[in-house]
Structures are given as C-alpha cells and as structure tokens.
Motif scaffolding. Structure first.
Motif, PDB file in Angstrom:
ATOM      1  N   ASN A  57       0.857  -1.183   0.000  1.00 11.96           N
ATOM      2  CA  ASN A  57       0.000   0.000   0.000  1.00 11.96           C
ATOM      3  C   ASN A  57       0.893   1.233   0.000  1.00 11.96           C
ATOM      4  O   ASN A  57       2.127   1.129  -0.014  1.00 11.96           O
ATOM      5  CB  ASN A  57      -0.942  -0.017   1.209  1.00 11.96           C
ATOM      6  CG  ASN A  57      -0.204  -0.237   2.522  1.00 11.96           C
ATOM      7  OD1 ASN A  57       0.863   0.329   2.748  1.00 11.96           O
ATOM      8  ND2 ASN A  57      -0.768  -1.090   3.391  1.00 11.96           N
ATOM      9  N   GLU A  58       0.282   2.399  -0.002  1.00 12.05           N
ATOM     10  CA  GLU A  58       1.051   3.637  -0.091  1.00 12.05           C
ATOM     11  C   GLU A  58       2.044   3.765   1.061  1.00 12.05           C
ATOM     12  O   GLU A  58       3.222   4.093   0.859  1.00 12.05           O
ATOM     13  CB  GLU A  58       0.096   4.825  -0.109  1.00 12.05           C
ATOM     14  CG  GLU A  58      -0.812   4.854  -1.333  1.00 12.05           C
ATOM     15  CD  GLU A  58      -1.736   6.051  -1.343  1.00 12.05           C
ATOM     16  OE1 GLU A  58      -1.501   6.985  -0.525  1.00 12.05           O
ATOM     17  OE2 GLU A  58      -2.688   6.078  -2.157  1.00 12.05           O
ATOM     18  N   ALA A  59       1.588   3.497   2.273  1.00 11.54           N
ATOM     19  CA  ALA A  59       2.468   3.647   3.433  1.00 11.54           C
ATOM     20  C   ALA A  59       3.628   2.663   3.375  1.00 11.54           C
ATOM     21  O   ALA A  59       4.781   3.013   3.668  1.00 11.54           O
ATOM     22  CB  ALA A  59       1.665   3.447   4.721  1.00 11.54           C
ATOM     23  N   ILE A  97       4.969   1.256   0.716  1.00 13.76           N
ATOM     24  CA  ILE A  97       5.898   1.604  -0.359  1.00 13.76           C
ATOM     25  C   ILE A  97       6.776   2.776   0.050  1.00 13.76           C
ATOM     26  O   ILE A  97       7.991   2.787  -0.185  1.00 13.76           O
ATOM     27  CB  ILE A  97       5.116   1.893  -1.656  1.00 13.76           C
ATOM     28  CG1 ILE A  97       4.471   0.600  -2.165  1.00 13.76           C
ATOM     29  CG2 ILE A  97       6.028   2.497  -2.716  1.00 13.76           C
ATOM     30  CD1 ILE A  97       3.481   0.795  -3.280  1.00 13.76           C
ATOM     31  N   LEU A  98       6.186   3.784   0.698  1.00 15.33           N
ATOM     32  CA  LEU A  98       6.985   4.918   1.172  1.00 15.33           C
ATOM     33  C   LEU A  98       8.019   4.462   2.199  1.00 15.33           C
ATOM     34  O   LEU A  98       9.178   4.885   2.165  1.00 15.33           O
ATOM     35  CB  LEU A  98       6.074   5.974   1.769  1.00 15.33           C
ATOM     36  CG  LEU A  98       5.225   6.780   0.773  1.00 15.33           C
ATOM     37  CD1 LEU A  98       4.217   7.645   1.504  1.00 15.33           C
ATOM     38  CD2 LEU A  98       6.110   7.634  -0.131  1.00 15.33           C
ATOM     39  N   LEU A 151      -2.901   1.553  -7.256  1.00 17.10           N
ATOM     40  CA  LEU A 151      -1.967   2.569  -6.781  1.00 17.10           C
ATOM     41  C   LEU A 151      -1.577   3.576  -7.873  1.00 17.10           C
ATOM     42  O   LEU A 151      -0.646   4.361  -7.680  1.00 17.10           O
ATOM     43  CB  LEU A 151      -0.705   1.894  -6.241  1.00 17.10           C
ATOM     44  CG  LEU A 151      -0.932   0.955  -5.040  1.00 17.10           C
ATOM     45  CD1 LEU A 151       0.314   0.114  -4.779  1.00 17.10           C
ATOM     46  CD2 LEU A 151      -1.311   1.758  -3.808  1.00 17.10           C
ATOM     47  N   PHE A 206      -1.498   7.193  -6.697  1.00 17.22           N
ATOM     48  CA  PHE A 206      -0.375   7.414  -5.784  1.00 17.22           C
ATOM     49  C   PHE A 206       0.914   7.634  -6.563  1.00 17.22           C
ATOM     50  O   PHE A 206       1.688   8.561  -6.271  1.00 17.22           O
ATOM     51  CB  PHE A 206      -0.248   6.209  -4.846  1.00 17.22           C
ATOM     52  CG  PHE A 206       1.043   6.134  -4.087  1.00 17.22           C
ATOM     53  CD1 PHE A 206       1.328   7.046  -3.080  1.00 17.22           C
ATOM     54  CD2 PHE A 206       1.986   5.159  -4.382  1.00 17.22           C
ATOM     55  CE1 PHE A 206       2.524   6.975  -2.368  1.00 17.22           C
ATOM     56  CE2 PHE A 206       3.174   5.074  -3.679  1.00 17.22           C
ATOM     57  CZ  PHE A 206       3.457   5.990  -2.677  1.00 17.22           C
ATOM     58  N   PHE A 207       1.170   6.789  -7.581  1.00 12.07           N
ATOM     59  CA  PHE A 207       2.407   6.942  -8.348  1.00 12.07           C
ATOM     60  C   PHE A 207       2.355   8.172  -9.247  1.00 12.07           C
ATOM     61  O   PHE A 207       3.391   8.799  -9.505  1.00 12.07           O
ATOM     62  CB  PHE A 207       2.682   5.667  -9.155  1.00 12.07           C
ATOM     63  CG  PHE A 207       3.268   4.560  -8.325  1.00 12.07           C
ATOM     64  CD1 PHE A 207       4.608   4.581  -7.950  1.00 12.07           C
ATOM     65  CD2 PHE A 207       2.484   3.509  -7.890  1.00 12.07           C
ATOM     66  CE1 PHE A 207       5.148   3.576  -7.165  1.00 12.07           C
ATOM     67  CE2 PHE A 207       3.015   2.494  -7.109  1.00 12.07           C
ATOM     68  CZ  PHE A 207       4.344   2.528  -6.735  1.00 12.07           C
ATOM     69  N   ASN A 253       1.077  10.964  -8.332  1.00 12.71           N
ATOM     70  CA  ASN A 253       1.403  12.051  -7.405  1.00 12.71           C
ATOM     71  C   ASN A 253       2.842  12.005  -6.920  1.00 12.71           C
ATOM     72  O   ASN A 253       3.340  12.976  -6.334  1.00 12.71           O
ATOM     73  CB  ASN A 253       0.456  12.015  -6.208  1.00 12.71           C
ATOM     74  CG  ASN A 253      -0.979  12.308  -6.593  1.00 12.71           C
ATOM     75  OD1 ASN A 253      -1.235  13.008  -7.568  1.00 12.71           O
ATOM     76  ND2 ASN A 253      -1.923  11.755  -5.844  1.00 12.71           N
ATOM     77  N   SER A 254       3.528  10.860  -7.138  1.00 11.38           N
ATOM     78  CA  SER A 254       4.913  10.725  -6.683  1.00 11.38           C
ATOM     79  C   SER A 254       5.896  11.433  -7.605  1.00 11.38           C
ATOM     80  O   SER A 254       7.082  11.547  -7.284  1.00 11.38           O
ATOM     81  CB  SER A 254       5.289   9.251  -6.575  1.00 11.38           C
ATOM     82  OG  SER A 254       5.444   8.674  -7.863  1.00 11.38           O
TER      83      SER A 254
END
Length: 386
Positions: free
Chosen positions: A80-82, A84-85, A107, A110-111, A113-114
């Motif tokens: 999940n986002e957390a 992966i970060l 995701l 999320f990617f 926005n990365s």
C-alpha cells in the motif's frame, strides 16, 4: 522487507516494476514478466530496472537478481502507499513505472502524485473484458440470483479507476485492448501479446520437436489452476467432452498439468491423470497428441495455445480461447463453438497422425513468425518511453 539485486553501469533510464505477484515460472502472468523484463535488461542499453513485489511464501526466482538492479519484497499487508513509502524505493528517481496486476493498478493515482513522468497500468487479464463477456452470456445482472455477477462488475470498475489514471495502458491481448479503448477513448491503450519463453522452450525454438505419436493417444491440458477460469474449463471438458472422446478412443489419456490443483474434480475417471506442476513443459508436450484450451470465460491471452504450437502440438480451442490469434482455423488450429465440436476435433486429431503432425508443423511456423519476444521490443520501448 528485503532487497537484493545486481550491479550495473550508470543508467540513462530507470524503470520500476511494481507487481503484486512476482515474476516467476509456473504461472502465465509470472512467466510473462520474467521474459519481458529479461528482454528489456538484455536489449535496452543504459536501462536500470527495479522490482517491487510481494512475498507470498515462496522463494523468488534466482534469476531476478541478474535482471533487476534492486529487488524489494513487501509483506502482502504492506502493499500500500504507506508500505511503499517506508520501503525507500521512491527515494530513487524513475522515468517510468509499470503497475502489474489489479492490486498494483489500485496505486496508479499514488504513483502519479509521486512525480514519476510515465505511469503504465498493465492488467494481466482484463476484468473489464471478463465482465463484458459475463454480461453478454449471463444477462440481467441486477437480479439477486446474479449477485456473483455484480462482483465481476465491481472488480471491473476497480480496474477502470487505474486505467483512467494511468499515462499508458498495456494489455496482454488485442481483445483486452479493444474493450478498454472503449472506456479510455482518448487513447494510450496498447497490446503487447505474450511471446514464447526461451527459458521454457529452448529446444523447440531451435527445431521442430519429433513427437513419436505412439502408445495411448494423449490429450494435454496445460493451465494454472489457481485461476477459476481454468477450473471451470476443466470441469466443462470432463463433463461434456471427455466421455465423447473416450467413447471414440477408449484407451486415450487426458493429462492435466499445471500448478494449483490438489485433486481432480468430479467427472475424472481412470483415463485422467493429474500431473501437477512439471519441471519441463517441453518434456510434458513431447508425447502429447493434442493440446486443449477450453476456456469458457475470462480475458487475457491464452498463452497455452502458443506453448502447444511451438512444441508442434496441434491445439483444439474454444472459439473464445482462440479469438485474436494468427492461427488459421482448420489448418493450424481447431476451433470449437460447443462441446460436440470440441469432442469431434479431438477425436479427429487422435485418429489421424498425418493430419496431427501437419497441423502441429503449421502451428509452429505461425508461432515462430508471430509470437516471439524479440518482435515485442519496439512496442515496449514506446510504452515505457525508452
């Protein structure tokens, strides 16, 4: 979380593969990733590859360390986002990310926005197309008795969210791509059909295999039986086709080969052998008379058809399974619209070794011409902007 990888010269392009299931032998989607990324590693100069995947309890393929500069595994619950970060993967700069399987497609936003310039969503088997096929055949999805079809539609909508957010969409078949283009009318959907694996078929790619066609006539069903589509197909064949073929050829054998099946379903008898996972597909197909692809639903590309073909084994496929391939019905493949046609095609190919060998030879010629991985490289360069 753990990380391994290979060293290489300074890169000019960096590509991140995010795959909920790792590249591996034994499943069609896993082997596709293994072959595709091996091709990119070998053929694209200055390309750095990083893999982010999940741990599902099995050891990773050893060769991944020679393909990827870095391999990071997350627990499933941390995909999940957390998670992966926290992994630190995004501390590096990437030019493109490839999101494989539905869970990775979730995701896409999320990617985006990365800050990665190109986000590619890759439905390994399009749930949108599968739902469209289900609607066509099952109809009336809003009735309570059809609640399972509503689940198909929910999964399809989940896939579309990722498809809409991505910069590019890579499908495993042209059939999947055609359906997704209707929902993403502004473009960016491309098919990269699965090629024949050099790792799985080294001998067959060099020359036409010699099949003795002696002893009991043998039909082989290669599949990954963790897929409900393949389980349904096997049950259908055993119920509606197998008795007819057995009546015509009492000594024939059906060999069921592939991962994910602990026991045979009802309908199997003494003529059916559960082989399970095999060490060598070439070895399994050497003595096969016929390969079958009896899919009744689902989407994606039935890679088993190409696997039979490269080994020189004639294939009997449902019209759904065989749709979109370059093989010519009646010459390099037999297509069947129902159980009666499917059974008759198997019976014919078991009865005539001459026709059997000729169809297998023609199928292999088509496979070599149309379904090699090298021919897919230009499309991959374009999708990932390499």
């Amino acid at each position: 979380m753990n990380a391994v990888g290979r060293r290489q010269a300074p890169a000019t392009k960096r590509l991140l593969l995010v795959a909920f299931y790792p590249p591996e032998r034994g499943t069609g989607g896993g082997l596709r990733l293994l072959d595709m990324y091996r091709l990119l590693a070998e053929q694209v100069d200055g390309l750095s590859l990083t893999l982010l995947t999940c741990s599902h309890g099995d050891a990773l393929e050893p060769e991944l360390a020679s393909i990827f500069e870095r391999v990071v595994q997350l627990p499933v619950e941390s995909f999940n986002e957390a998670g992966i970060l926290a992994s630190g993967v995004l501390d590096e700069r990437f030019d493109a990310v490839d999101l494989q399987f539905l869970q990775a497609g979730d995701l896409a936003g999320f990617f985006q926005n990365s800050g990665i310039p190109r986000v590619v969503v890759s439905p390994v088997e399009s749930h949108v197309r599968a739902a469209a096929l289900a609607l066509r055949h099952r109809r009336v999805p809003y009735l309570p008795s059809k609640h399972w079809l509503l689940w198909d539609l929910r999964i399809a909508l989940r896939e579309l969210r990722g498809v809409w957010r991505a910069d590019r969409v890579m499908c495993v078949s042209e059939g999947d791509a055609r359906v997704l283009r209707k929902f993403r009318f502004w473009g960016g959907v491309q098919a990269v059909e699965t090629g024949i694996s050099v790792a799985e078929f080294p001998e067959s790619l060099r020359g036409l295999p010699q099949r003795p066609l002696q002893g009991a006539p043998t039909v082989v069903f290669l599949a990954y039986f963790g897929s409900q589509t393949n389980l349904d197909a096997l049950e259908w064949y055993l119920r509606d086709v197998h008795p007819v073929v057995k009546a015509a050829h009492p000594g024939y054998r059906l060999r069921v080969a592939g991962r994910g099946l602990a026991s045979l379903p009802a309908g199997a008898d003494e003529n059916v052998d559960l082989v399970g996972e095999v060490d060598s597909l070439e070895g399994e197909l050497k003595y096969a008379w016929v390969g079958i692809a009896p899919a009744l639903g689902g989407a994606g590309l039935r890679g088993k058809i190409n696997q039979y073909a490269i080994a020189g084994v004639p294939c009997v496929a449902s019209t759904l399974a065989g749709k979109g391939f370059a093989y010519e019905p009646g010459r390099s493949i037999r297509l069947a619209a129902n159980a009666s046609q499917f059974a008759q095609a198997c019976i014919d190919l078991l009865a005539d070794p001459g026709e059997n060998r000729e169809m297998g030879r023609l199928a292999r010629e088509v496979c070599l011409r149309e379904y090699s991985w090298d021919s897919r490289l230009p499309a991959l360069r374009k999708i990932f902007s390499l």
